[in-house]
Scaffold this active site. Sequence first.
Site: not given
Length: 483
Positions: A370, A389
Amino acid sequence: MHRSVIACSLLALTVALPACHSKPDNTSQTTEAPPINIDQVRWNDGAVRQLRDAIGRRAAHGLDRVRFAVDGQPGNAEGDRALTQSALRYASALARGASDPAKLYDVYTVTRPNPNLLNGLGAALKEGNLDKWLDGLAPQDDGYRALSRSYLALRKQGSAPASTIPDKGEPLKPGVTDARVPAIARQLVASDYLDRSAAQGNSYNPAMVRAVQRMQADYGIKPDGVIGTDALEILNLSDADRARTMAVAMERLRWLDRTPAPTRIDVNVAAGRLLYWRDGKVADSRKVVVGEPENATPQLGSPIYRLVANPTWTVPRSIQNKEIAGKGSAYLERNNMAWKDGWVVQQPGPKNSLGLVKFDMKNEHQIYLHDTPTKQIFQEVQRQRSHGCVRVEDALGFAEMLAKDEGVLDEWHKAHATGEETFVKLPREIPVRLLYQTVVLGEDGEPVIRSDPYGWNDPVAAALGFSSRQGYRLRTSVSDVGP
């Protein structure tokens, strides 16, 4: 500083990822021949010699500390079966690794080789080329060969723990001239703390001082720029340490599929670097931020199946309870957050912790790539700073690149322009491998040792017969509540 990354493999630590946190095949070793059973394999004295000789050369694969017995004698069913089992044990170590990462760690889903070794062994014995068959089971790429050469050279120098940079008992202070400076500079360059152009002469210059201070801060040492025993411990690797690291890197390569998808994304979690492969060639390389040691990013094989423009972020319970609970409505409003069905949800916009694009992946660990609003974090050398992440540098540019390559650029532009959460499905999934590689190839094609931020070399080294290495570990703290 760009360096080509070895397409290596690795381990996932036994860590539950609170925030963000598919099996095997080896087409290069498959055969279309009908399967055979172990009692159909026949041995002779020449084949036994070839097996013993091959095992005797196992140091070329960093396996010299692993014992491979050759049991049985040819000429009867029992002896042939024992020899076959001995050969298969060694063949498996070359083809898939001497250890099983899925047993070493709770999470490891990167595709592994799965050749039909029994069929291959039977064919090799019939053709009298057992040694050639065994040699062909290990990775055949330049990176693996470079590791092998380096390991053998270090092994010949003996196992004495002589340090590359000796500790003379007196700290090395800024501005001094010392014969150890070039060796210190080389390691700082290899670790990305120092630009190569600043690594000149025997003077401990200001550029090196700043590099040492950044390194000290990353490892929880007072960042005073003084190179004492503690800083030398981080910078120093004996020949035995280097050999150990090379052997671990070879093992990780053996874990990997020999024929990965020609279009894929490989993320080196240890180095904080992403490689985008397109039709077998590196099309792009960029920095990434991955999980801090307490929230380590696992090694996964998981594809991107869609782009999400202007994503919302549903805050995981762990982050919600640990970092948001009790902050009140003013904090939520300031960060564009609101309660929804018992969850804290952050709305799309420039403050969203996922930034302006999310690369949705298919895995049960809630791990994905992301964007991020905290761009400055990409300037860090040690980029293990997230909750698990993977944050991508210039993620919008990367999304644009993928959308164009996959033929959905118009859809992506329209989705991004809405300002609302919008999904753009990719015509085909793009495989992603999250790997852990503490050795990369330098510009000269030779292996360069990087840091082991999670300490994930240790269990692999132990499985290969090496002792543990105690040293400073990376110390970072998450700078925001993002995944």
